[in-house]
Design an enzyme around this catalytic site. Structure first.
Site, PDB file in Angstrom:
ATOM      1  N   GLU A   1      13.931  -3.656   5.993  1.00 53.15           N
ATOM      2  CA  GLU A   1      14.416  -3.388   4.637  1.00 53.15           C
ATOM      3  C   GLU A   1      15.669  -2.523   4.681  1.00 53.15           C
ATOM      4  OE1 GLU A   1      10.134  -3.647   2.284  1.00 53.15           O
ATOM      5  OE2 GLU A   1      10.905  -1.675   2.834  1.00 53.15           O
TER       6      GLU A   1
ATOM      7  N   ASP B   1       8.271   2.532  -3.383  1.00 47.77           N
ATOM      8  CA  ASP B   1       7.028   3.297  -3.545  1.00 47.77           C
ATOM      9  C   ASP B   1       7.250   4.483  -4.482  1.00 47.77           C
ATOM     10  OD1 ASP B   1       5.286   1.765  -1.809  1.00 47.77           O
ATOM     11  OD2 ASP B   1       6.639   2.403  -0.224  1.00 47.77           O
TER      12      ASP B   1
ATOM     13  N   LYS C   1       6.145   4.291 -10.280  1.00 48.72           N
ATOM     14  CA  LYS C   1       6.978   4.645  -9.111  1.00 48.72           C
ATOM     15  C   LYS C   1       8.047   5.690  -9.450  1.00 48.72           C
ATOM     16  CE  LYS C   1       4.932   1.131  -7.003  1.00 48.72           C
ATOM     17  NZ  LYS C   1       5.577  -0.032  -6.463  1.00 48.72           N
TER      18      LYS C   1
ATOM     19  N   GLY D   1       6.500  -6.931  -0.408  1.00 50.41           N
ATOM     20  CA  GLY D   1       5.510  -6.248  -1.244  1.00 50.41           C
ATOM     21  C   GLY D   1       5.051  -7.114  -2.401  1.00 50.41           C
TER      22      GLY D   1
ATOM     23  N   THR E   1       5.453  -6.631  -5.671  1.00 43.43           N
ATOM     24  CA  THR E   1       6.446  -6.851  -6.736  1.00 43.43           C
ATOM     25  C   THR E   1       7.431  -7.929  -6.287  1.00 43.43           C
ATOM     26  OG1 THR E   1       6.242  -4.471  -7.172  1.00 43.43           O
ATOM     27  CG2 THR E   1       7.959  -5.649  -8.369  1.00 43.43           C
TER      28      THR E   1
ATOM     29  N   ASP F   1      14.387  -5.543  -3.821  1.00 46.27           N
ATOM     30  CA  ASP F   1      13.211  -5.018  -3.122  1.00 46.27           C
ATOM     31  C   ASP F   1      12.440  -4.064  -4.028  1.00 46.27           C
ATOM     32  OD1 ASP F   1      11.356  -4.527  -1.165  1.00 46.27           O
ATOM     33  OD2 ASP F   1      12.736  -3.614   0.261  1.00 46.27           O
TER      34      ASP F   1
ATOM     35  N   GLY G   1       8.339   1.605   2.342  1.00 47.58           N
ATOM     36  CA  GLY G   1       7.636   1.407   3.611  1.00 47.58           C
ATOM     37  C   GLY G   1       6.134   1.384   3.478  1.00 47.58           C
ATOM     38  N   GLY G   2       5.655   1.418   2.224  1.00 46.87           N
ATOM     39  CA  GLY G   2       4.215   1.300   2.024  1.00 46.87           C
ATOM     40  C   GLY G   2       3.665   0.018   2.632  1.00 46.87           C
ATOM     41  N   GLY G   3       4.517  -0.988   2.692  1.00 48.80           N
ATOM     42  CA  GLY G   3       4.117  -2.273   3.292  1.00 48.80           C
ATOM     43  C   GLY G   3       4.545  -2.410   4.737  1.00 48.80           C
TER      44      GLY G   3
HETATM   45  C1  5RP Z   1       7.315  -2.414   1.746  1.00 49.46           C
HETATM   46  C2  5RP Z   1       7.917  -1.644   0.627  1.00 49.46           C
HETATM   47  C3  5RP Z   1       7.569  -2.071  -0.760  1.00 49.46           C
HETATM   48  O1  5RP Z   1       8.746  -2.370  -1.437  1.00 49.46           O
HETATM   49  C4  5RP Z   1       6.845  -0.957  -1.458  1.00 49.46           C
HETATM   50  O2  5RP Z   1       5.714  -0.604  -0.690  1.00 49.46           O
HETATM   51  C5  5RP Z   1       6.407  -1.376  -2.867  1.00 49.46           C
HETATM   52  O3  5RP Z   1       5.398  -2.333  -2.781  1.00 49.46           O
HETATM   53  P1  5RP Z   1       4.700  -2.972  -4.046  1.00 49.46           P
HETATM   54  O4  5RP Z   1       5.735  -3.798  -4.743  1.00 49.46           O
HETATM   55  O5  5RP Z   1       3.588  -3.812  -3.459  1.00 49.46           O
HETATM   56  O6  5RP Z   1       4.169  -1.872  -4.929  1.00 49.46           O
HETATM   57  O7  5RP Z   1       8.674  -0.725   0.792  1.00 49.46           O
HETATM   58  O8  5RP Z   1       7.616  -1.851   2.980  1.00 49.46           O
END
Ligand code: 5RP
Length: 222
Positions: A103, A84, A121, A29, A31, A81, A95-97
Site C-alpha cells: 500500500e 484504520d 475511522k 480491505g 471498504t 484505499d 495495515g489492519g489488513g
Molecule cells: C489494509 C488496510 C485497510 O485499508 C484498513 O485496514 C481498512 O480496512 P477496512 O476497509 O476493512 O476497514 O490498511 O492493510
C-alpha cells in the site's frame, strides 16, 4: 445504517473519480472490496489496476479487471484505499489488513491518493488503533525492544505472514502527536520493512461515509 452499508456507500462513491485510460491503484480491505465491485463497471475504460495485495488481486481477477504489474507502469494516476484511522491532516494509520508495505509503495507512486472511510475511522490524534509495523522475521524481538523505547507496547500478530513473507507487530499505547517524526523514527529501525503510518505521504482526499451521505475532506491548510 450498518458499518458495511457505509463502507459500500463510500466504496461506490470513489468510482466517480475514475477516468478513462487511468492506471488505478487498488488498496486492500473490506471498504476497498466494495470499490473493486464498482471498478468492475469501468473495467473496459481503464488501462488497468495495480494491486496492493494477493487478496485484492484475487478479487480483481475474479471480476476480470485487468491487472498491471507495478514494475511495468510509469506511475499510478489514482490510488483508492481504506484507512484504520485518519486525522485532520489526512495522515493515516493503515495495515489492519497486513498489506501496508505494498500500500505504501502504491501511495508513493500515485499522483492522487483518495482514502475511503466511514466515520469510525476519524480521529483528532492517531494512535488508538494499534500501529502496524511490518518486520523481517529475524528482527522481530529487536524491533519490538526498540519500539518499547519509543513508548509503544508491541504485540506480535499471531499466525499472520504478510504477502512479502514478513511478520507484523501491532504497537499499542501510542498517542501520535507528531506523525511524520514517528514515521521517520520507526523507518530508521533496522529490520523494519514498513510502518503503517501514512504521514509523509498522506491522503489528498478522504471520502467519508456518514449516515447522511459521503463527505469530501481535504487537508487543512497550514
Ligand atoms: C489494509 C488496510 C485497510 O485499508 C484498513 O485496514 C481498512 O480496512 P477496512 O476497509 O476493512 O476497514 O490498511 O492493510
Amino acid at each position: 445504517m450498518t458499518q458495511d452499508e457505509l463502507k459500500k456507500m463510500v466504496g461506490w462513491a470513489a468510482v466517480e473519480y475514475i477516468k478513462p485510460d487511468m492506471v488505478v491503484g487498488v488498496g486492500t480491505g473490506s471498504t476497498v472490496a466494495h470499490f473493486i465491485d464498482s471498478l468492475a463497471t469501468q473495467k473496459h475504460l481503464i488501462k488497468g489496476a495495480v494491486s496492493s495485495s494477493v487478496a485484492s488481486t484475487d478479487k480483481l481477477t475474479a471480476l476480470a479487471i485487468p491487472i498491471l504489474d507495478s514494475n511495468e507502469v510509469d506511475g499510478v494516476d489514482i490510488y483508492i484505499d481504506g484507512a484504520d484511522e485518519f486525522n485532520p491532516d489526512l495522515m493515516m494509520i493503515k495495515g489492519g489488513g497486513a498489506a501496508l508495505t505494498r500500500e505504501k509503495v502504491i501511495a508513493a507512486m500515485a499522483k492522487q491518493f483518495i482514502a475511503i472511510a466511514d466515520k469510525s475511522k476519524q480521529v483528532d490524534i492517531l494512535g488508538a488503533f494499534p500501529l502496524p509495523v511490518e518486520v523481517i522475521p529475524m528482527a522481530r524481538a529487536y524491533v519490538a525492544r526498540e519500539l518499547v523505547k519509543l513508548g509503544g507496547l508491541p504485540e506480535y500478530r499471531q499466525n499472520v505472514v504478510t504477502d512479502n513473507g514478513n511478520v507484523i507487530l501491532d504497537v499499542h499505547n501510542l498517542k501520535i502527536l507528531d506523525p511524520i517524526e514517528l514515521e521517520n523514527k520507526i523507518n530508521a529501525i533496522a529490520g523494519v520493512v514498513t510502518v503503517g503510518l501514512f504521514a509523509i505521504r498522506a491522503a489528498d482526499i478522504v471520502l467519508l461515509a456518514t449516515p447522511t451521505g459521503v463527505e469530501k475532506l481535504t487537508a487543512k491548510k497550514p
